[in-house]
Design a protein around this motif. Sequence first.
Motif, PDB file in Angstrom:
ATOM      1  N   UNK A   1       0.885  -1.382  -0.167  1.00 60.02           N
ATOM      2  CA  UNK A   1       0.065   0.032   0.045  1.00 60.02           C
ATOM      3  C   UNK A   1       0.837   1.346  -0.056  1.00 60.02           C
ATOM      4  N   UNK A   2       1.891   1.176   0.857  1.00 61.42           N
ATOM      5  CA  UNK A   2       2.829   2.374   0.722  1.00 61.42           C
ATOM      6  C   UNK A   2       3.531   2.721  -0.853  1.00 61.42           C
TER       7      UNK A   2
ATOM      8  N   UNK B   1      -2.126  18.714  -1.327  1.00 56.49           N
ATOM      9  CA  UNK B   1      -2.009  18.881   0.013  1.00 56.49           C
ATOM     10  C   UNK B   1      -2.677  17.917   0.721  1.00 56.49           C
ATOM     11  N   UNK B   2      -3.725  17.283   0.102  1.00 56.63           N
ATOM     12  CA  UNK B   2      -4.657  16.251   0.615  1.00 56.63           C
ATOM     13  C   UNK B   2      -3.872  14.787   0.345  1.00 56.63           C
ATOM     14  N   UNK B   3      -3.220  14.961  -0.826  1.00 56.76           N
ATOM     15  CA  UNK B   3      -2.498  13.775  -1.210  1.00 56.76           C
ATOM     16  C   UNK B   3      -1.230  13.469  -0.307  1.00 56.76           C
TER      17      UNK B   3
ATOM     18  N   UNK C   1      -2.482  12.065   2.505  1.00 56.79           N
ATOM     19  CA  UNK C   1      -2.837  10.490   2.416  1.00 56.79           C
ATOM     20  C   UNK C   1      -1.488   9.762   2.624  1.00 56.79           C
ATOM     21  N   UNK C   2      -0.526  10.106   2.060  1.00 63.02           N
ATOM     22  CA  UNK C   2       0.997   9.673   2.238  1.00 63.02           C
ATOM     23  C   UNK C   2       1.244   9.763   3.862  1.00 63.02           C
ATOM     24  N   UNK C   3       0.910  10.827   4.421  1.00 61.09           N
ATOM     25  CA  UNK C   3       1.111  10.593   5.994  1.00 61.09           C
ATOM     26  C   UNK C   3       0.433   9.606   6.726  1.00 61.09           C
TER      27      UNK C   3
END
Length: 124
Positions: free
Chosen positions: A74-75, A110-112, A115-117
């Motif tokens: 997933x990462x 910024x939202x992506x 999501x990574x965070x």
Amino acid sequence: MNGLYTIILLILSNVFMTLAWYGHLKLQETGTSSNWPLIGVIVFSWMIAFFEYCCQVPANRLGFVENGGPFSLIQLKVIQECISLGVFCVIANILFQGTHLHWNHILAFVLIICAVYLVFMDKS
């Protein structure tokens, strides 16, 4: 080190993929491929995409935790999507000068990043 190699290979693979997906539009705009049949454009894009796979497959193998890499499946996918959008923005602004980022695009990025965070957050 596998993590760094993974990121570099993912960047390279996304450069090739973005050129395969959208480069033919620039060729058409310049008149280079205006008379090509659709199958010719598809084959041309596939030839570019071959190099994308030459980078993408090793990136995933090196980066995958079960192969000794630092990233879960997933990462890897979230990293790839984030890189893909960044590479697309750079190439779109270089090839298609009329393409501009607006506030909603920046907010989407910024939202992506959020999501990574979240994907990398500790599960405990």
